[in-house]
Write a protein that holds these residues in place. Sequence first.
Motif, mmCIF file in Angstrom:
data_model
loop_
_atom_site.group_PDB
_atom_site.id
_atom_site.type_symbol
_atom_site.label_atom_id
_atom_site.label_comp_id
_atom_site.label_asym_id
_atom_site.label_seq_id
_atom_site.Cartn_x
_atom_site.Cartn_y
_atom_site.Cartn_z
ATOM 1 N N UNK A 47 0.807 -1.216 0.000
ATOM 2 C CA UNK A 47 0.000 0.000 0.000
ATOM 3 C C UNK A 47 0.840 1.266 0.000
ATOM 4 N N UNK A 48 0.157 2.377 0.189
ATOM 5 C CA UNK A 48 0.776 3.705 0.157
ATOM 6 C C UNK A 48 1.773 3.836 1.306
ATOM 7 N N UNK A 49 2.924 4.408 1.002
ATOM 8 C CA UNK A 49 3.968 4.607 2.016
ATOM 9 C C UNK A 49 4.545 6.007 1.904
ATOM 10 N N UNK A 50 4.990 6.529 3.033
ATOM 11 C CA UNK A 50 5.765 7.762 3.047
ATOM 12 C C UNK A 50 7.236 7.383 2.898
ATOM 13 N N UNK A 51 8.059 8.363 2.586
ATOM 14 C CA UNK A 51 9.472 8.110 2.305
ATOM 15 C C UNK A 51 10.151 7.390 3.457
ATOM 16 N N UNK A 52 9.997 7.901 4.664
ATOM 17 C CA UNK A 52 10.684 7.306 5.825
ATOM 18 C C UNK A 52 10.193 5.886 6.099
ATOM 19 N N UNK A 53 8.913 5.625 5.844
ATOM 20 C CA UNK A 53 8.402 4.261 6.012
ATOM 21 C C UNK A 53 9.091 3.317 5.037
ATOM 22 N N UNK A 54 9.268 3.786 3.794
ATOM 23 C CA UNK A 54 9.974 2.973 2.801
ATOM 24 C C UNK A 54 11.424 2.756 3.213
ATOM 25 N N UNK A 55 12.058 3.812 3.689
ATOM 26 C CA UNK A 55 13.464 3.691 4.080
ATOM 27 C C UNK A 55 13.638 2.713 5.234
ATOM 28 N N UNK A 92 3.742 11.011 -0.438
ATOM 29 C CA UNK A 92 3.472 9.573 -0.381
ATOM 30 C C UNK A 92 3.821 8.936 -1.719
ATOM 31 N N UNK A 93 4.056 7.640 -1.650
ATOM 32 C CA UNK A 93 4.380 6.854 -2.841
ATOM 33 C C UNK A 93 3.465 5.641 -2.869
ATOM 34 N N UNK A 94 3.043 5.290 -4.077
ATOM 35 C CA UNK A 94 2.237 4.088 -4.250
ATOM 36 C C UNK A 94 2.476 3.534 -5.642
ATOM 37 N N UNK A 95 2.181 2.273 -5.805
ATOM 38 C CA UNK A 95 2.321 1.651 -7.113
ATOM 39 C C UNK A 95 1.192 2.095 -8.022
ATOM 40 N N UNK A 96 1.512 2.311 -9.285
ATOM 41 C CA UNK A 96 0.492 2.569 -10.286
ATOM 42 C C UNK A 96 -0.114 1.219 -10.682
ATOM 43 N N UNK A 97 -1.074 1.252 -11.561
ATOM 44 C CA UNK A 97 -1.652 -0.009 -12.052
ATOM 45 C C UNK A 97 -0.570 -0.863 -12.708
ATOM 46 N N UNK A 98 0.301 -0.237 -13.475
ATOM 47 C CA UNK A 98 1.401 -0.962 -14.115
ATOM 48 C C UNK A 98 2.328 -1.549 -13.056
ATOM 49 N N UNK A 99 2.623 -0.782 -12.031
ATOM 50 C CA UNK A 99 3.469 -1.266 -10.946
ATOM 51 C C UNK A 99 2.834 -2.429 -10.205
ATOM 52 N N UNK A 100 1.520 -2.314 -9.954
ATOM 53 C CA UNK A 100 0.816 -3.404 -9.265
ATOM 54 C C UNK A 100 0.804 -4.686 -10.092
ATOM 55 N N UNK A 101 0.834 -4.540 -11.415
ATOM 56 C CA UNK A 101 0.842 -5.735 -12.265
ATOM 57 C C UNK A 101 2.143 -6.521 -12.124
#
Length: 137
Positions: A47-55, A92-101
Motif C-alpha cells: 500500500x501507500x507509504x511515506x518516504x521514511x516508512x519505505x526507508x 506519499x508513494x504508491x504503485x500505479x496499475x502498471x506497478x501493481x501488475x
Amino acid sequence: MSAGHTAVTDALAPCGLPEHPDCGIRDVLDRIGDKWSVLAIVELSSGVRRFRELQRGIHGISQRMLTLTLRRLERDGLVLRTAYPTVPVTVTYELTERGRSLTHLVRQLADWSLAHKEAIAESRQAWDAANPGSAVS
C-alpha cells in the motif's frame, strides 16, 4: 573491445524496430531487476507509504539511493508520487496499475530468494573453497 563483441552488444541494444520484438527487454529488466527497485516494489505492494516508512522497510538503502530508485520507478510509470500542501510537505508513494501488475512476479522472486538463500550461500562457500584466489564474487 573487439569488433565482434561490439556487434553483439549493439545487436542487443534497444532499437525500436518492429521486426525485433525483444529489443528493449534488457532496458526494462535493468530497471525492475535491480535490488533496490525489487525491494521498493515489494514494500509498496502493501500500500501507500511515506518516504521514511519505505526507508525503514528497505534495510540498508541510503536516502539518496531510495530517492533515485523512486524517481526512476516514477519515470517508468510504476510508482506514483503525491505531494500534499502541508508544512512541511507530506509526500506519499504508491504503485500505479502498471506497478501493481508486477507485484506477483516480484514477490515470487523475493520468496524464491528467501527460500534458497542458505543453499546459495553454501554453494558459494563450496565453490570459493574449490577455487581459491578467484576474483568471482
